[in-house]
Design a protein around this motif. Structure first.
Motif, PDB file in Angstrom:
ATOM      1  N   THR A 184       2.451   0.895  76.058  1.00 17.02           N
ATOM      2  CA  THR A 184       2.943  -0.087  75.095  1.00 17.02           C
ATOM      3  C   THR A 184       2.773   0.408  73.662  1.00 17.02           C
ATOM      4  OG1 THR A 184       2.330  -1.890  76.577  1.00 17.02           O
ATOM      5  CG2 THR A 184       2.722  -2.456  74.267  1.00 17.02           C
TER       6      THR A 184
ATOM      7  N   LYS B 198       2.155  -0.822  70.522  1.00 21.76           N
ATOM      8  CA  LYS B 198       1.683  -2.108  69.999  1.00 21.76           C
ATOM      9  C   LYS B 198       2.124  -2.357  68.566  1.00 21.76           C
ATOM     10  CE  LYS B 198      -2.345  -2.243  73.040  1.00 21.76           C
ATOM     11  NZ  LYS B 198      -3.827  -2.265  73.134  1.00 21.76           N
TER      12      LYS B 198
ATOM     13  N   TYR C 112       4.816  -1.865  67.207  1.00 20.11           N
ATOM     14  CA  TYR C 112       6.228  -2.239  67.114  1.00 20.11           C
ATOM     15  C   TYR C 112       6.489  -3.640  67.663  1.00 20.11           C
ATOM     16  CZ  TYR C 112      11.332  -1.525  67.468  1.00 20.11           C
ATOM     17  OH  TYR C 112      12.692  -1.625  67.354  1.00 20.11           O
ATOM     18  N   MET C 113       5.478  -4.228  68.265  1.00 16.94           N
ATOM     19  CA  MET C 113       5.663  -5.515  68.927  1.00 16.94           C
ATOM     20  C   MET C 113       6.030  -6.634  67.945  1.00 16.94           C
ATOM     21  SD  MET C 113       2.683  -5.524  71.839  1.00 16.94           S
ATOM     22  CE  MET C 113       3.013  -7.233  72.265  1.00 16.94           C
ATOM     23  N   LYS C 114       5.359  -6.673  66.790  1.00 18.33           N
ATOM     24  CA  LYS C 114       5.621  -7.760  65.839  1.00 18.33           C
ATOM     25  C   LYS C 114       7.060  -7.711  65.344  1.00 18.33           C
ATOM     26  CE  LYS C 114       3.989 -10.049  61.661  1.00 18.33           C
ATOM     27  NZ  LYS C 114       5.369 -10.314  61.204  1.00 18.33           N
ATOM     28  N   GLU C 115       7.551  -6.516  65.021  1.00 19.01           N
ATOM     29  CA  GLU C 115       8.929  -6.391  64.550  1.00 19.01           C
ATOM     30  C   GLU C 115       9.916  -6.872  65.613  1.00 19.01           C
ATOM     31  OE1 GLU C 115      12.037  -2.943  62.997  1.00 19.01           O
ATOM     32  OE2 GLU C 115       9.871  -2.566  62.985  1.00 19.01           O
ATOM     33  N   LEU C 116       9.662  -6.517  66.864  1.00 17.40           N
ATOM     34  CA  LEU C 116      10.530  -6.963  67.945  1.00 17.40           C
ATOM     35  C   LEU C 116      10.458  -8.475  68.131  1.00 17.40           C
ATOM     36  CD1 LEU C 116      10.130  -4.266  70.750  1.00 17.40           C
ATOM     37  CD2 LEU C 116      12.094  -4.647  69.265  1.00 17.40           C
ATOM     38  N   LYS C 117       9.252  -9.033  68.003  1.00 17.78           N
ATOM     39  CA  LYS C 117       9.095 -10.482  68.132  1.00 17.78           C
ATOM     40  C   LYS C 117       9.942 -11.213  67.089  1.00 17.78           C
ATOM     41  CE  LYS C 117       4.406 -10.818  70.062  1.00 17.78           C
ATOM     42  NZ  LYS C 117       4.619 -11.906  71.049  1.00 17.78           N
ATOM     43  N   ASP C 118       9.891 -10.711  65.832  1.00 18.30           N
ATOM     44  CA  ASP C 118      10.624 -11.358  64.757  1.00 18.30           C
ATOM     45  C   ASP C 118      12.128 -11.322  64.988  1.00 18.30           C
ATOM     46  OD1 ASP C 118       8.228 -11.861  63.537  1.00 18.30           O
ATOM     47  OD2 ASP C 118       8.338 -10.133  62.181  1.00 18.30           O
TER      48      ASP C 118
ATOM     49  N   GLU D 210      12.475 -12.257  69.939  1.00 15.58           N
ATOM     50  CA  GLU D 210      11.780 -13.243  70.761  1.00 15.58           C
ATOM     51  C   GLU D 210      12.326 -14.643  70.511  1.00 15.58           C
ATOM     52  OE1 GLU D 210       7.486 -12.956  72.133  1.00 15.58           O
ATOM     53  OE2 GLU D 210       7.345 -14.419  70.518  1.00 15.58           O
TER      54      GLU D 210
ATOM     55  N   LYS E  35      13.377 -18.577  72.772  1.00 14.58           N
ATOM     56  CA  LYS E  35      13.270 -19.365  74.005  1.00 14.58           C
ATOM     57  C   LYS E  35      14.632 -19.937  74.332  1.00 14.58           C
ATOM     58  CE  LYS E  35       8.423 -20.768  73.638  1.00 14.58           C
ATOM     59  NZ  LYS E  35       7.487 -21.934  73.579  1.00 14.58           N
TER      60      LYS E  35
END
Length: 256
Positions: A238, A240, A242-248, A251, A253
Motif C-alpha cells: 500500500t 499510504k 497517496y491514500m488521502k489524495e485518492l480519498k479526496d 471516495e 458513497k
C-alpha cells in the motif's frame, strides 16, 4: 539456531551449498529448495499440481529436500509440513547468483522465498552475491555469519524480511554495511523477434539496466561503492502517502 534455507537457483547450486557449509558449523540447518533453477518466478505458488519432496544426498549424507515447485512453495512446504515439528528460528534464501536490487525484488524467487517466511511469521533474510558472472559466495556467507552473530532476529517486525546484497569482492575489501531503501533501479526491456526452423515467430527478451536513482540511500549505490546493502521489505504494498489524495478525488458513497 534452527535455520531453514532455500533459494531459486536450485538445490544443486553452489550458493546454497556454500551457505549451508558455513552455517552448519554452529547451527542446525535444514534445506528445502527447488529441484531445478526457478529464477524470476516471483511469489508464484503451486495450487493445482502435487508437490514432491525428494531427499538429495551429497557424499552419502543428506543435504536436503528437493521440491518440484517454486521457491515460495519450498519455504511454505518446509515450514508447514516437512519441518513443522522443528522450531525454526530463521529463514534464509540464497545465496543468489546475481543482485536483487530495485525492481528485481518483484520478480525474484530468492526474495519471494524470504518473504514467504515473513508471511508465515518467521524472521527471514534474502541474500545475493551481486554479480552474475563471478559471484563470490564465500564473502556473502561470511557476511551472513557476521550479521547472525551481532543481530537479534527476534526484533524484526512482523511481515518483514531483510534483503541483503553483497558485493562480489573479497571479504577484506568490503567497506561495511549500509541500511538502504529499495531504489528505482529497473530495466529498459525490448523484445527481439526471431524465426524458428519452421518459420514461426518467437520473441527473446533483452534489455539494459537503468540506474538513475542517485539518492545516497539507494541499494545499488551502496553495492557499487563496495558496501553490503540491507533493505527491510514488507509484504504490504500500500502506498499510504497517496491514500488521502485518492480519498479526496474518488471516495464516494453510492446511494442504494
Amino acid at each position: 539456531m534452527n535455520i531453514l534455507i532455500s533459494n531459486d537457483d536450485g538445490i544443486m547450486a553452489p550458493g546454497i551449498s556454500i551457505l549451508k557449509s558455513f552455517l552448519e558449523k554452529d547451527h542446525n540447518v535444514f534445506v528445502v529448495a527447488p529441484d531445478v533453477e526457478r529464477s524470476a518466478t516471483g511469489h508464484a505458488i503451486t495450487v493445482r499440481n502435487p508437490l514432491w519432496a525428494k531427499d538429495v544426498m551429497v557424499n552419502n549424507k543428506l543435504f536436503g529436500k528437493a521440491v518440484n515447485g517454486t521457491p515460495a512453495d519450498c519455504v511454505k512446504l518446509g515450514l508447514e509440513a516437512i519441518h513443522k515439528d522443528i522450531n525454526i528460528d530463521l529463514v534464509i534464501s540464497g545465496i543468489n547468483r546475481g543482485p536483487n536490487l530495485g525492481t528485481d525484488v518483484l520478480y525474484s524467487g530468492t526474495v519471494s522465498a524470504a518473504i514467504e517466511g515473513a508471511m508465515n511469521g518467521y524472521p527471514s533474510i534474502a541474500v545475493s552475491s551481486a554479480d552474475f558472472t563471478n559471484p563470490n559466495y564465500e564473502t556473502a556467507a561470511k557476511i551472513i555469519l557476521d550479521i547472525i552473530e551481532k543481530f537479534d532476529f527476534k526484533t524484526v517486525p512482523e511481515f518483514t524480511t531483510l534483503n541483503i546484497n553483497v558485493p562480489s569482492i573479497s571479504y577484506d575489501e568490503i567497506k561495511g554495511i549500509k541500511i538502504t531503501r529499495q531504489s528505482k533501479r529497473r530495466y529498459d526491456d525490448y523484445f527481439e523477434a526471431r524465426k524458428d526452423p519452421f518459420g514461426n515467430t518467437y520473441y527473446w527478451m533483452l534489455g539494459n539496466v537503468v540506474e538513475d536513482d542517485n539518492n545516497n540511500n539507494s541499494d545499488y549505490l551502496a553495492v557499487n561503492e563496495n558496501y553490503v546493502s540491507i533493505t527491510p521489505l514488507t509484504v504490504f504494498l500500500t502506498k499510504k502517502d497517496y491514500m488521502k489524495e485518492l480519498k479526496d478525488i474518488l471516495e464516494v458513497k453510492y446511494e442504494s
